[in-house]
Motif scaffolding. Sequence first.
Motif, PDB file in Angstrom:
ATOM      1  N   ASN A   1      10.448   5.822   0.633  1.00 16.54           N
ATOM      2  CA  ASN A   1      11.481   5.388  -0.307  1.00 16.54           C
ATOM      3  C   ASN A   1      10.934   5.095  -1.693  1.00 16.54           C
ATOM      4  O   ASN A   1      11.643   4.573  -2.542  1.00 16.54           O
ATOM      5  N   ASN A   2       9.651   5.380  -1.915  1.00 19.83           N
ATOM      6  CA  ASN A   2       9.010   5.131  -3.203  1.00 19.83           C
ATOM      7  C   ASN A   2       9.122   3.658  -3.608  1.00 19.83           C
ATOM      8  O   ASN A   2       9.317   3.335  -4.777  1.00 19.83           O
ATOM      9  N   LEU A   3       9.026   2.769  -2.618  1.00 24.34           N
ATOM     10  CA  LEU A   3       9.048   1.328  -2.877  1.00 24.34           C
ATOM     11  C   LEU A   3       7.720   0.914  -3.500  1.00 24.34           C
ATOM     12  O   LEU A   3       6.677   1.506  -3.231  1.00 24.34           O
ATOM     13  N   PHE A   4       7.737  -0.118  -4.324  1.00 24.55           N
ATOM     14  CA  PHE A   4       6.502  -0.634  -4.905  1.00 24.55           C
ATOM     15  C   PHE A   4       6.550  -2.152  -4.908  1.00 24.55           C
ATOM     16  O   PHE A   4       7.593  -2.751  -4.729  1.00 24.55           O
TER      17      PHE A   4
ATOM     18  N   ASN B   1       4.346   5.470   3.676  1.00 21.78           N
ATOM     19  CA  ASN B   1       4.564   6.435   2.601  1.00 21.78           C
ATOM     20  C   ASN B   1       5.359   5.860   1.436  1.00 21.78           C
ATOM     21  O   ASN B   1       6.333   6.457   0.976  1.00 21.78           O
ATOM     22  N   ASN B   2       4.955   4.708   0.951  1.00 21.88           N
ATOM     23  CA  ASN B   2       5.530   4.091  -0.233  1.00 21.88           C
ATOM     24  C   ASN B   2       4.388   3.789  -1.200  1.00 21.88           C
ATOM     25  O   ASN B   2       3.273   4.273  -1.022  1.00 21.88           O
TER      26      ASN B   2
ATOM     27  N   GLU C   1      -0.298   4.761   4.400  1.00 21.71           N
ATOM     28  CA  GLU C   1      -0.128   5.463   3.128  1.00 21.71           C
ATOM     29  C   GLU C   1       0.562   4.615   2.070  1.00 21.71           C
ATOM     30  O   GLU C   1       1.562   5.007   1.472  1.00 21.71           O
ATOM     31  N   ASN C   2      -0.005   3.436   1.857  1.00 25.42           N
ATOM     32  CA  ASN C   2       0.388   2.540   0.777  1.00 25.42           C
ATOM     33  C   ASN C   2      -0.884   2.150   0.037  1.00 25.42           C
ATOM     34  O   ASN C   2      -1.905   2.816   0.166  1.00 25.42           O
ATOM     35  N   GLN C   3      -0.842   1.084  -0.708  1.00 20.52           N
ATOM     36  CA  GLN C   3      -2.004   0.633  -1.465  1.00 20.52           C
ATOM     37  C   GLN C   3      -2.376  -0.809  -1.110  1.00 20.52           C
ATOM     38  O   GLN C   3      -2.824  -1.562  -1.964  1.00 20.52           O
TER      39      GLN C   3
END
Length: 192
Positions: free
Chosen positions: A26-29, A49-50, A73-75
Amino acid sequence: MVTNKGNKYQYDTILVLFTSTDMSRNNLFGDIPISLIGLAGLRSFDFSNNNLTGRIPNNIGEMKVLEFVDLSENQFYDQIPQSFSSLSTLSLLNLSDNNLSGVIPLSTQLQSFDPTSFQGNKLCGLPLLVNCSLDDNILNHEYEDDESDKDEVDWFYISMAIGFALSFWGVCGSLLFKRSWRHAYFRFLDRS
């Protein structure tokens, strides 16, 4: 329609039983909302995957019925929280491809997962084949605990030696200084 661990569930009128959230791709940050930890009935959450950053919340272990966690797959950075080791119902975990570092907390649950659940991080310890060492600067608070355990082990051996010495001299000293006991002891040995 919800897909969880390969199974598809359809929730129509029983939304109360809905105990999972899938926010993947969802391209959350930003950070994981702390309020998520307050959902005690949550069984699964997928934030893979965000672009989420920050630390994994330390009190994630309070979610006692959690079965499925995918934060891949996040930071995320820093260590895996020690409270992960108290999640006894966890059956699927994926923390791969983040910036996590340090020692994987010890628990029968976490060590049973496939090493791919932790790949793409700077982690060490079981189930990974990477040993934790002081030279590699892969440290966490467990090493501090080990230092205090060493002190306790030393005291164990010291108290064991003192106990042996007191017992030995208690028996031998009484035989040495009490003539009637010494004679009774040697008569007993002669009869055997």
